[in-house]
Motif scaffolding. Structure first.
Motif, PDB file in Angstrom:
ATOM      1  N   UNK A  63       0.842  -1.190   0.000  1.00  0.00           N
ATOM      2  CA  UNK A  63       0.000   0.000   0.000  1.00  0.00           C
ATOM      3  C   UNK A  63       0.878   1.241   0.000  1.00  0.00           C
ATOM      4  N   UNK A  64       0.637   2.116  -0.969  1.00  0.00           N
ATOM      5  CA  UNK A  64       1.331   3.411  -1.060  1.00  0.00           C
ATOM      6  C   UNK A  64       0.286   4.457  -1.430  1.00  0.00           C
ATOM      7  N   UNK A  65       0.681   5.717  -1.392  1.00  0.00           N
ATOM      8  CA  UNK A  65      -0.266   6.784  -1.738  1.00  0.00           C
ATOM      9  C   UNK A  65      -0.842   6.602  -3.130  1.00  0.00           C
ATOM     10  N   UNK A  66       0.012   6.247  -4.087  1.00  0.00           N
ATOM     11  CA  UNK A  66      -0.421   6.172  -5.474  1.00  0.00           C
ATOM     12  C   UNK A  66      -0.855   4.778  -5.927  1.00  0.00           C
ATOM     13  N   UNK A  67      -0.694   3.768  -5.073  1.00  0.00           N
ATOM     14  CA  UNK A  67      -1.076   2.416  -5.501  1.00  0.00           C
ATOM     15  C   UNK A  67      -1.429   1.529  -4.312  1.00  0.00           C
ATOM     16  N   UNK A  68      -2.179   0.505  -4.617  1.00  0.00           N
ATOM     17  CA  UNK A  68      -2.594  -0.509  -3.643  1.00  0.00           C
ATOM     18  C   UNK A  68      -2.529  -1.835  -4.390  1.00  0.00           C
ATOM     19  N   UNK A  69      -1.369  -2.536  -4.291  1.00  0.00           N
ATOM     20  CA  UNK A  69      -1.110  -3.696  -5.130  1.00  0.00           C
ATOM     21  C   UNK A  69      -0.993  -4.988  -4.329  1.00  0.00           C
ATOM     22  N   UNK A  70      -1.382  -6.088  -4.967  1.00  0.00           N
ATOM     23  CA  UNK A  70      -1.184  -7.428  -4.414  1.00  0.00           C
ATOM     24  C   UNK A  70      -0.158  -8.152  -5.266  1.00  0.00           C
ATOM     25  N   UNK A  71       0.778  -8.832  -4.607  1.00  0.00           N
ATOM     26  CA  UNK A  71       1.768  -9.657  -5.291  1.00  0.00           C
ATOM     27  C   UNK A  71       1.524 -11.090  -4.820  1.00  0.00           C
ATOM     28  N   UNK A  72       1.411 -12.024  -5.770  1.00  0.00           N
ATOM     29  CA  UNK A  72       1.041 -13.388  -5.426  1.00  0.00           C
ATOM     30  C   UNK A  72       2.143 -14.399  -5.683  1.00  0.00           C
ATOM     31  N   UNK A  73       2.144 -15.456  -4.847  1.00  0.00           N
ATOM     32  CA  UNK A  73       3.166 -16.501  -4.910  1.00  0.00           C
ATOM     33  C   UNK A  73       2.520 -17.861  -4.719  1.00  0.00           C
ATOM     34  N   UNK A  74       2.898 -18.792  -5.568  1.00  0.00           N
ATOM     35  CA  UNK A  74       2.379 -20.151  -5.484  1.00  0.00           C
ATOM     36  C   UNK A  74       2.880 -20.841  -4.216  1.00  0.00           C
ATOM     37  N   UNK A  75       4.162 -20.661  -3.907  1.00  0.00           N
ATOM     38  CA  UNK A  75       4.744 -21.363  -2.765  1.00  0.00           C
ATOM     39  C   UNK A  75       5.119 -20.415  -1.638  1.00  0.00           C
ATOM     40  N   UNK A  76       5.149 -20.972  -0.477  1.00  0.00           N
ATOM     41  CA  UNK A  76       5.565 -20.238   0.717  1.00  0.00           C
ATOM     42  C   UNK A  76       7.020 -19.795   0.584  1.00  0.00           C
ATOM     43  N   UNK A  77       7.836 -20.615  -0.038  1.00  0.00           N
ATOM     44  CA  UNK A  77       9.261 -20.304  -0.215  1.00  0.00           C
ATOM     45  C   UNK A  77       9.441 -19.059  -1.078  1.00  0.00           C
ATOM     46  N   UNK A  78       8.692 -18.959  -2.177  1.00  0.00           N
ATOM     47  CA  UNK A  78       8.765 -17.763  -3.021  1.00  0.00           C
ATOM     48  C   UNK A  78       8.398 -16.525  -2.224  1.00  0.00           C
ATOM     49  N   UNK A  79       7.331 -16.617  -1.444  1.00  0.00           N
ATOM     50  CA  UNK A  79       6.888 -15.504  -0.613  1.00  0.00           C
ATOM     51  C   UNK A  79       7.974 -15.124   0.394  1.00  0.00           C
ATOM     52  N   UNK A  80       8.583 -16.134   1.000  1.00  0.00           N
ATOM     53  CA  UNK A  80       9.621 -15.912   2.005  1.00  0.00           C
ATOM     54  C   UNK A  80      10.830 -15.179   1.405  1.00  0.00           C
ATOM     55  N   UNK A  81      11.285 -15.592   0.237  1.00  0.00           N
ATOM     56  CA  UNK A  81      12.433 -14.958  -0.417  1.00  0.00           C
ATOM     57  C   UNK A  81      12.058 -13.535  -0.848  1.00  0.00           C
ATOM     58  N   UNK A  82      10.855 -13.347  -1.357  1.00  0.00           N
ATOM     59  CA  UNK A  82      10.366 -12.022  -1.736  1.00  0.00           C
ATOM     60  C   UNK A  82      10.413 -11.081  -0.530  1.00  0.00           C
ATOM     61  N   UNK A  83       9.914 -11.532   0.606  1.00  0.00           N
ATOM     62  CA  UNK A  83       9.900 -10.707   1.817  1.00  0.00           C
ATOM     63  C   UNK A  83      11.320 -10.380   2.272  1.00  0.00           C
ATOM     64  N   UNK A  84      12.217 -11.335   2.128  1.00  0.00           N
ATOM     65  CA  UNK A  84      13.619 -11.099   2.472  1.00  0.00           C
ATOM     66  C   UNK A  84      14.198  -9.983   1.607  1.00  0.00           C
ATOM     67  N   UNK A  85      13.945 -10.051   0.305  1.00  0.00           N
ATOM     68  CA  UNK A  85      14.474  -9.045  -0.628  1.00  0.00           C
ATOM     69  C   UNK A  85      13.941  -7.646  -0.330  1.00  0.00           C
ATOM     70  N   UNK A  86      12.707  -7.554   0.155  1.00  0.00           N
ATOM     71  CA  UNK A  86      12.128  -6.252   0.461  1.00  0.00           C
ATOM     72  C   UNK A  86      12.833  -5.545   1.614  1.00  0.00           C
ATOM     73  N   UNK A  87      13.592  -6.288   2.408  1.00  0.00           N
ATOM     74  CA  UNK A  87      14.326  -5.688   3.526  1.00  0.00           C
ATOM     75  C   UNK A  87      15.528  -4.869   3.060  1.00  0.00           C
ATOM     76  N   UNK A  88      15.897  -5.000   1.808  1.00  0.00           N
ATOM     77  CA  UNK A  88      17.036  -4.254   1.273  1.00  0.00           C
ATOM     78  C   UNK A  88      16.536  -2.918   0.745  1.00  0.00           C
ATOM     79  N   UNK A  89      17.095  -1.814   1.252  1.00  0.00           N
ATOM     80  CA  UNK A  89      16.680  -0.508   0.730  1.00  0.00           C
ATOM     81  C   UNK A  89      17.120  -0.416  -0.730  1.00  0.00           C
ATOM     82  N   UNK A  90      16.215   0.064  -1.557  1.00  0.00           N
ATOM     83  CA  UNK A  90      16.482   0.118  -2.992  1.00  0.00           C
ATOM     84  C   UNK A  90      15.816  -1.020  -3.749  1.00  0.00           C
ATOM     85  N   UNK A  91      15.282  -2.003  -3.017  1.00  0.00           N
ATOM     86  CA  UNK A  91      14.556  -3.118  -3.648  1.00  0.00           C
ATOM     87  C   UNK A  91      13.088  -2.999  -3.264  1.00  0.00           C
TER      88      UNK A  91
END
Length: 190
Positions: free
Chosen positions: A53-81
């Motif tokens: 959720x941001x001012x200009x957008x409200x988006x959903x990102x979907x993942x088939x597996x829990x592992x994909x979701x887990x790696x995605x969340x890890x990557x979001x912890x990096x500023x610039x990603x």
């Protein structure tokens, strides 16, 4: 926060899907483009999601597996990603190769992805090297973890609570014992 979505796949577009839930509401979900080949229109689909959720957008990102979701969340912890770049990394490398590249200190692998230069590639590795151990044993536990999460979701428990508990369970236990322990802990939350 929308943690997962279950419904009928109504459309497949270049970078998104439309999923109609039982209530008749259709949600546009951005997804890993390789996943579209796994599903057919008018068939049931279940995805783990990240609600951005941001001012200009409200988006959903979907993942088939829990592992994909887990790696995605890890990557979001990096500023610039952000979510789109994290999705692009997973789409290009896959979750297992992403974790392996981080663990093996291989920034060159990330530079092959559009939007990732030398500095960001090194930053991803530097910031995630210590955190990657939480998902580094992907191949051995991903199926049992995913199976456990899906079983608990099917029982109606909240995905955020499920994920918090499942990540702390003893992976050496059989899935049935992990399920019993997860149910015990989830029962204490209510």
């Amino acid at each position: 926060m929308i943690a997962s979505i279950n419904g009928i796949l109504r459309t497949i577009e270049t970078a998104s899907l439309v999923i109609e839930t039982a209530s008749g509401l259709g949600y546009r979900v951005f997804y890993n483009q390789g996943q579209s080949l796994l599903h057919q229109i008018d068939q049931p689909i279940s995805l783990f999601t990240y609600h951005h959720i941001r001012e200009e957008s409200d988006d959903l990102y979907g993942f088939i597996t829990y592992v994909e979701w887990q790696v995605f969340m890890l990557l979001l912890h990096v500023s610039g990603v952000g979510p789109k770049l994290a999705m692009s990394i997973i789409d290009t490398l896959g979750p297992e190769s992403t974790v392996e590249a981080i663990a093996a200190n291989q920034p060159a692998i990330f530079r092959s992805i559009s939007g990732v230069g030398q500095k960001l590639a090194e930053k991803i590795i530097l910031e995630l090297r210590t955190n990657v151990s939480s998902v580094s044993n992907l191949s051995g536990t991903s199926e049992s973890s995913q199976e456990l999460v899906e079983a608990l979701l099917g029982l109606g428990y909240d995905q955020a609570h499920i994920l918090a508990i499942v990540t702390k369970l003893d992976r050496s236990l059989p899935v049935a014992q992990q399920l019993k322990e997860a149910l015990r802990q989830l029962g204490q939350l209510k």
